[in-house]
Design a protein around this motif. Sequence first.
Motif, PDB file in Angstrom:
ATOM      1  N   TRP A  35       0.856  -1.180   0.000  1.00 23.93           N
ATOM      2  CA  TRP A  35       0.000   0.000   0.000  1.00 23.93           C
ATOM      3  C   TRP A  35       0.894   1.232   0.000  1.00 23.93           C
ATOM      4  CZ3 TRP A  35      -5.184   0.207  -0.632  1.00 23.93           C
ATOM      5  CH2 TRP A  35      -5.925  -0.961  -0.394  1.00 23.93           C
ATOM      6  N   PHE A  36       0.541   2.172  -0.830  1.00 26.08           N
ATOM      7  CA  PHE A  36       1.205   3.466  -0.889  1.00 26.08           C
ATOM      8  C   PHE A  36       0.143   4.545  -0.739  1.00 26.08           C
ATOM      9  CE2 PHE A  36       5.599   2.681  -2.389  1.00 26.08           C
ATOM     10  CZ  PHE A  36       5.514   1.314  -2.601  1.00 26.08           C
ATOM     11  N   ARG A  37       0.583   5.755  -0.471  1.00 28.56           N
ATOM     12  CA  ARG A  37      -0.360   6.867  -0.402  1.00 28.56           C
ATOM     13  C   ARG A  37       0.287   8.125  -0.947  1.00 28.56           C
ATOM     14  NH1 ARG A  37      -0.679   7.658   6.211  1.00 28.56           N
ATOM     15  NH2 ARG A  37       1.458   8.462   6.508  1.00 28.56           N
ATOM     16  N   GLN A  38      -0.568   9.006  -1.422  1.00 28.26           N
ATOM     17  CA  GLN A  38      -0.103  10.287  -1.936  1.00 28.26           C
ATOM     18  C   GLN A  38      -1.000  11.388  -1.402  1.00 28.26           C
ATOM     19  OE1 GLN A  38       0.248  10.621  -6.215  1.00 28.26           O
ATOM     20  NE2 GLN A  38       1.754  12.266  -6.007  1.00 28.26           N
ATOM     21  N   ALA A  39      -0.426  12.208  -0.565  1.00 27.16           N
ATOM     22  CA  ALA A  39      -1.153  13.346  -0.012  1.00 27.16           C
ATOM     23  C   ALA A  39      -1.102  14.507  -1.006  1.00 27.16           C
ATOM     24  CB  ALA A  39      -0.529  13.752   1.316  1.00 27.16           C
ATOM     25  N   PRO A  40      -2.045  15.434  -0.900  1.00 26.25           N
ATOM     26  CA  PRO A  40      -2.065  16.582  -1.810  1.00 26.25           C
ATOM     27  C   PRO A  40      -0.745  17.344  -1.798  1.00 26.25           C
ATOM     28  CG  PRO A  40      -4.100  16.493  -0.564  1.00 26.25           C
ATOM     29  CD  PRO A  40      -3.195  15.455   0.034  1.00 26.25           C
ATOM     30  N   LYS A  42       2.177  16.277  -2.368  1.00 27.65           N
ATOM     31  CA  LYS A  42       3.337  15.502  -1.927  1.00 27.65           C
ATOM     32  C   LYS A  42       3.581  14.317  -2.855  1.00 27.65           C
ATOM     33  CE  LYS A  42       3.062  16.694   2.970  1.00 27.65           C
ATOM     34  NZ  LYS A  42       3.069  16.157   4.366  1.00 27.65           N
ATOM     35  N   GLU A  43       4.765  13.748  -2.745  1.00 28.85           N
ATOM     36  CA  GLU A  43       5.080  12.568  -3.516  1.00 28.85           C
ATOM     37  C   GLU A  43       4.416  11.338  -2.903  1.00 28.85           C
ATOM     38  OE1 GLU A  43       9.469  13.921  -5.232  1.00 28.85           O
ATOM     39  OE2 GLU A  43       9.287  12.210  -3.891  1.00 28.85           O
ATOM     40  N   ARG A  44       4.235  10.351  -3.720  1.00 24.41           N
ATOM     41  CA  ARG A  44       3.672   9.102  -3.227  1.00 24.41           C
ATOM     42  C   ARG A  44       4.680   8.433  -2.296  1.00 24.41           C
ATOM     43  NH1 ARG A  44       0.739   5.569  -7.645  1.00 24.41           N
ATOM     44  NH2 ARG A  44       2.849   5.423  -8.504  1.00 24.41           N
ATOM     45  N   GLU A  45       4.164   7.860  -1.199  1.00 24.94           N
ATOM     46  CA  GLU A  45       5.048   7.253  -0.219  1.00 24.94           C
ATOM     47  C   GLU A  45       4.567   5.862   0.170  1.00 24.94           C
ATOM     48  OE1 GLU A  45       5.189   9.248   3.543  1.00 24.94           O
ATOM     49  OE2 GLU A  45       3.023   9.191   3.827  1.00 24.94           O
TER      50      GLU A  45
END
Length: 123
Positions: A35-40, A42-45
Motif C-alpha cells: 500500500w502506498f499513499r499520496q497526499a495533496p 506531496k510525492e507518493r510514499e
Amino acid sequence: VQLQASGGGLVQAGGSLRLSCAASGRTFSGYIMGWFRQAPGKEREFVAAIWWTGTITSYTDSVKGRFTISRDNAKNTVALQMNRLKPEDTAVYYCAARSVWSGQQSEDGYEYWGQGTLVTVSS
C-alpha cells in the motif's frame, strides 16, 4: 494482475477505516502486495507491504502500531486496517503488486497498481 482498491472515505481523527484491494488475473499468491499513499502536493510514499504468505510485514514508521496489512490468498484480497487515524493520513491510497520482497518500500519494482481510493481524515 488487475487491482481494484476500495474502502476510502471521510472519517474523523481518531477513527478507523478498512481499505481493501481485490486482485484478478494472475496468481495473487505469487505477488508481494503493498500500500502506498499520496497526499495533496506531496510525492507518493510507502505505507505497508506483506509477504506472499502473509507471515512478514513491513510498515513505514508513521503508521506502525496504527495500521495493519493483511491478505487472504483464497479471496485474492489485501486489506489495510487503519486505526487512530490522523489528519496527516489524508491521502489517496494505492495498492500495488511486485514479485520480489527486497526493496518493498520503494515504488520501483511494483509491477501493477490499483486506481487509488481517497481517505480524508478531518480534525
